[in-house]
Design an enzyme around this catalytic site. Structure first.
Site, short mmCIF file in Angstrom:
data_model
loop_
_atom_site.label_atom_id
_atom_site.label_comp_id
_atom_site.label_asym_id
_atom_site.label_seq_id
_atom_site.Cartn_x
_atom_site.Cartn_y
_atom_site.Cartn_z
N HIS A 138 0.84 -1.19 0.00
CA HIS A 138 0.00 0.00 0.00
C HIS A 138 0.88 1.25 0.00
CE1 HIS A 138 -4.06 -1.56 0.37
NE2 HIS A 138 -3.52 -2.57 1.01
N LYS A 583 -14.08 4.99 6.75
CA LYS A 583 -14.48 6.06 5.82
C LYS A 583 -15.99 6.12 5.68
CE LYS A 583 -13.06 5.70 1.51
NZ LYS A 583 -14.14 5.78 0.51
#
Length: 920
Positions: A138, A583
């Site tokens: 990532h 999120k």
């Protein structure tokens, strides 16, 4: 008395001395680069930052030229990096000191095994426990590989600081060498000129295995067995730690991951571990000079020696050396066979004597590759037995023991590679296959029940594949089938363990899992009785986590699924997504939904006679499930950890935890101890209270979710605020990973990947995902009835999950800075957008007050004095970077910087991420 953590050293005096020295050297180098007059600007900036005179600081920064910005931003980016190295060195020193003086600390493996040894099932647990850190690519590791290599040299030099200070080594020469490396790092490009490719990411992560992880995992496993043996428990080849990897196999949203990268990932792994074995055999060859005139080896060692093609005339009476030569020759042939090329020497830790080692295999007596690691281990065992027969048990320890242990752990590859793809891609591929086979013309339009009926009919009743050479395939389908074909070939070549899982991102239904089964069936990895690759659903959003119980209950009810699971020792892995759930609903809603989902999924597994194991998709930041690993594991629901747990290690966290073998050992030790302790201990003080705690959390989390979504999804100005008052646009252009910042063009928050979302909030110092919605939700509960604050305080003291939840918020708040965040808000173009900041500010202040009240603390980080001290020492440096970044973003967006100057912004992004240490 509670055991102390070793998250960082308490020896602040040594760190202060080292930092002062590093700062002095960096200042001298920078003065030489820009001159005394220009350096006075840096000095004035530092004074203003330390005084927190941000108004004047802003004015000074605004008057710095673009040319001066380059060196100044570099200076303030390198300084936090050097502080990090000093702290890491001292942590490594502290770890060694605590172990060598037999001092107890929280998570120490010796204490964990001692406590477990007295339990009836202690031996079974120790043999079965398996913790799997999964290294991913990532894009939050912003530093170049070159910079990491230079910091490694500085790290090694600082390890010698105490010796230099005491006169054990020459102080002046030590200072000169340290100065040289700081000068090199100051004059090396911090930022990559080009975006990383997947092959670069594969190569980069291998340095952690080569430099620390192979040694740390091997040493820890050996210690694990020895500690158990000390308490009368003989363990049969335990694997408390094995490694996993996503790099090369994770194609979710990354079009650059292909069949070729999957093959490369496995091949490079084989190359690295076989080079490690070859190096060890070289060392053994040099040291095992035992003469047959003095010590008679057994017949098996004599046989191995007789097969050696070592041409040296001096080895006639040295059978062990010749045996090691023969084993090494077979390893070289194995490497050629598995990697299709001779050794590339990725490491240079031990050189080879080419005159003795490079003799070619003769046609009359060819050297054959090993068929498997078992055969390699058998040859080593023969040597071990011969040494035991002769009373030379002491000679087994060291390199021979280490390489034998490494073979048990790694075999001929380092880490099992996960494959991952989004469920929508799999659906599109299956729809194309079904249409091409004239079975269903429009699969995607079917209901969920109809989809499952069609898929199960193909899986259970139709032995033939759907694809045909006579039917043209889309590029997408060709690419997907090629990856699965490569996976099958790698499993046939390297063994079943090389690829064990395929993860389905955005799992929303049972059909998502059967669609993957169809794709695996196409290449022979799934049939009616067996699944050679485990199908792993990933539940990510709040809604999907809420639905996970029903989805898995339906999936596990099918007989064919039970057959597949039976071939995997009755385990079914489920991956939990921390990023998207945060999120989607905010920190509290994410944490609590994940906690409840584990309880529910564990219960469903028990109903169906299946062991549910969890794969935690945690990032570096609190907003993505980060935080201290020991606390994170021990705060999981009791019963959710059977004997296996997997968790992702991402971005800059890999460097922080595994960049040094001593620190790597410590972090792996924490993972094992935490997992065992959570398996056997009900952490909560009074288990009978848990139901009332859950009711309280349900109420608080509902409010928190509402508050969070009201701002993020209902406020019409929030989207613009995020994109204008944070460096998200600049982060997206930073060359820090091979994967795009979004799966598609970004038109809304939901389309943005969680990593740049969190990374950008870290850069503007709001740390929004780690706390927003927490304060108001708790305040509402406290105001609802007298005594509610005391109830929350009691929960904090007695419930590890709740304690960890709030401690993470505490840490995030301590790294935020609303004065700096206000300056970022001024980057927004309209007042309506800028006003979003005041909503955030009000919630931040409320959250801080409420958290301190529940903790009964006067200030943040009272429970973590070492982090508090660390932040205090580094905040002035990277606070400056924020003001520089804001000014540079203004200039960039107003076309006052050219394209070459954009890297100045990227330098500040690097420095801020370095200072925060867990940014994405």
């Amino acid at each position: 008395m509670p055991l102390k953590k070793l998250e960082s050293s308490n020896n602040q005096t040594i760190i202060a001395e080292e930092v002062a020295l590093l700062k002095e050297m960096l200042e001298n180098i920078t003065r030489r680069m820009i001159g005394d007059d220009a350096f006075t600007v840096i000095e004035s900036i530092m004074v203003l930052s330390e005084k927190q005179d941000y108004i004047e600081l802003e004015k000074v920064v605004a008057n710095i030229s673009n040319q001066e910005m380059e060196v100044i931003s570099r200076y303030f980016s390198i300084l936090p990096l050097l502080i990090n190295i000093s702290e890491d060195v001292d942590l490594a020193y502290e770890i060694n000191h605590q172990n060598n003086t037999d001092t107890d600390y929280l998570g120490k493996l010796a204490l964990t095994i001692k406590d477990l040894a007295g339990k009836d099932n202690g031996k079974d647990i120790l043999e079965q426990v398996n913790v799997v850190p999964v290294l991913t690519a990532h894009p939050t590791q912003v530093q170049r590989k070159t910079i990491l290599e230079l910091t490694t040299h500085i790290h090694k030099l600082l390890r010698k600081y105490r010796d230099a200070k005491a006169g054990v080594i020459n102080l002046e020469k030590w200072r000169q060498e340290l100065y040289r490396y700081i000068e090199m790092i100051m004059q090396t490009d911090i930022i990559r000129e080009k975006k990383l490719q997947v092959k670069n990411e594969i190569k980069n992560v291998m340095q952690y295995y080569d430099g620390s992880l192979i040694q740390a995992v091997t040493k820890l496993t050996t210690e694990y067995k020895n500690l158990a043996q000390k308490h009368g428990l003989e363990l049969d080849n335990p694997k408390p730690i094995t490694m996993g990897m996503w790099i090369g196999g994770d194609r979710d949203g990354n079009p650059f991951v292909t069949a070729e990268t999957l093959c490369l990932s496995a091949t490079v792994q084989s190359e690295v571990i076989l080079n490690y074995y070859i190096d060890k055999l070289a060392a053994l060859y040099r040291t095992f000079s035992l003469s047959s005139t003095l010590v008679q080896p057994n017949s098996e060692v004599e046989r191995l020696a007789s097969l050696s093609q070592d041409q040296s005339i001096y080895r006639g009476n040295e059978p062990y050396r010749r045996a090691f030569h023969y084993i090494q020759s077979r390893l070289k042939q194995t490497q050629i066979q598995l990697t299709n090329q001779p050794a590339a020497r990725m490491s240079s830790s031990v050189g080879l004597n080419t005159s003795a080692w490079s003799s070619p295999a003769s046609l009359e007596n060819p050297i054959l590759a090993y068929d498997s690691p078992v055969d390699f281990k058998a040859d080593l065992k023969a040597i071990e037995q011969s040494l035991l027969d002769n009373g030379n048990s002491a000679l087994i320890e060291g390199d021979l023991r280490e390489v034998m242990q490494a073979v048990d752990i790694f075999g001929f590859f380092l880490a099992s590679i996960d494959m991952r793809q989004d469920s929508s891609v799999q659906e599109a591929c299956v729809a194309e296959l079904l249409k091409g086979a004239n079975i269903v013309d429009d699969y995607s339009s079917l209901s969920e029940t109809e989809k499952c009926d069609v898929l199960l009919q193909q899986l259970m009743e139709e032995p033939r594949t759907l694809s045909s050479a006579a039917v043209a395939k889309s590029d997408l389908l060709e690419k997907e089938l090629a990856i699965y074909t490569t996976a099958r070939e790698l499993k046939d070549k390297l063994g079943e363990e090389v690829i064990k899982q395929h993860i389905i991102s955005h799992t929303e239904s049972v059909s998502d899992m059967f669609e993957l089964a169809i794709m695996l069936k196409e290449v022979g990895l799934v049939d009616q009785q067996r699944a050679r690759v485990q199908i792993v659903p990933l539940f990510e959003t709040i809604e999907d986590l809420d639905n996970a119980r029903d989805i898995m209950a339906a999936y596990l009810s099918h007989d064919i699924v039970k057959s597949w699971i039976a071939t995997n020792r009755n385990y079914q892995e489920i991956m939990l997504g921390y990023s998207d759930s945060n999120k989607d609903g905010g920190y509290l809603a994410s944490g609590w939904t994940l906690y409840k989902a584990q309880n529910e999924l564990t219960a469903i597994g028990e109903e169906h006679g299946v062991k549910i194991t969890f794969f935690h998709g945690r990032g570096g930041t609190v907003g993505r499930g980060g935080g201290p690993s020991y606390d994170a594991i021990t705060s999981q629901p009791f019963g959710s950890i059977k004997d296996r747990i997997r968790l992702t290690e991402q971005g800059e966290i890999i460097e922080n935890k595994y960049g040094n073998k001593d620190v790597a050992y410590y972090h792996l030790e924490m993972l094992i101890s935490a997992s065992i302790n959570r398996m056997v201990t009900q952490m909560i003080t009074d288990p009978n209270e848990i139901d009332s705690f859950r009711e309280i959390m349900d109420s608080i989390v509902a409010d928190s979710n509402t508050i969070y979504r009201k701002l993020v999804f209902d406020n019409p100005h929030f989207y613009d605020y995020f994109f204008e008052a944070s460096p998200i646009k600049e982060v997206s252009s930073l060359n820090i990973g091979s994967r795009p910042a979004a799966r598609k063009t970004i038109t809304e928050i939901t389309g943005l990947r969680a990593i740049p979302w969190v990374f950008s909030w870290s850069q503007n110092r709001i740390m929004f995902p780690g706390w927003y919605g927490v304060g108001s939700a708790f305040k509402r509960y406290i105001d609802r009835a007298q005594g509610n604050l005391e109830r929350l305080q009691h929960m904090y003291q007695t419930w590890p999950f709740f304690h960890s939840l709030l401690s993470n918020v505490d840490m995030v708040l301590s790294k935020s800075n609303m004065n700096i965040a206000f300056q970022y808000a001024q980057l927004a173009e309209s007042q309506d957008v800028r006003d979003v900041f005041y909503e955030i500010l009000d919630e931040w202040q409320l959250t801080k007050n409420v958290i301190l009240a529940i903790q009964d603390h006067d200030d943040l980080l009272e429970d973590n004095p070492s982090l508090k001290h660390s932040l205090k020492s580094r905040l002035p440096y990277f606070n400056v970077l924020n003001y520089i970044q804001i000014e540079l973003i203004k200039r960039w967006r107003n076309n006052q910087l050219d394209e070459n100057d954009e890297k100045l912004i990227h330098t500040t992004i690097n420095g801020i991420a370095t200072g925060l240490r867990n940014s994405g």
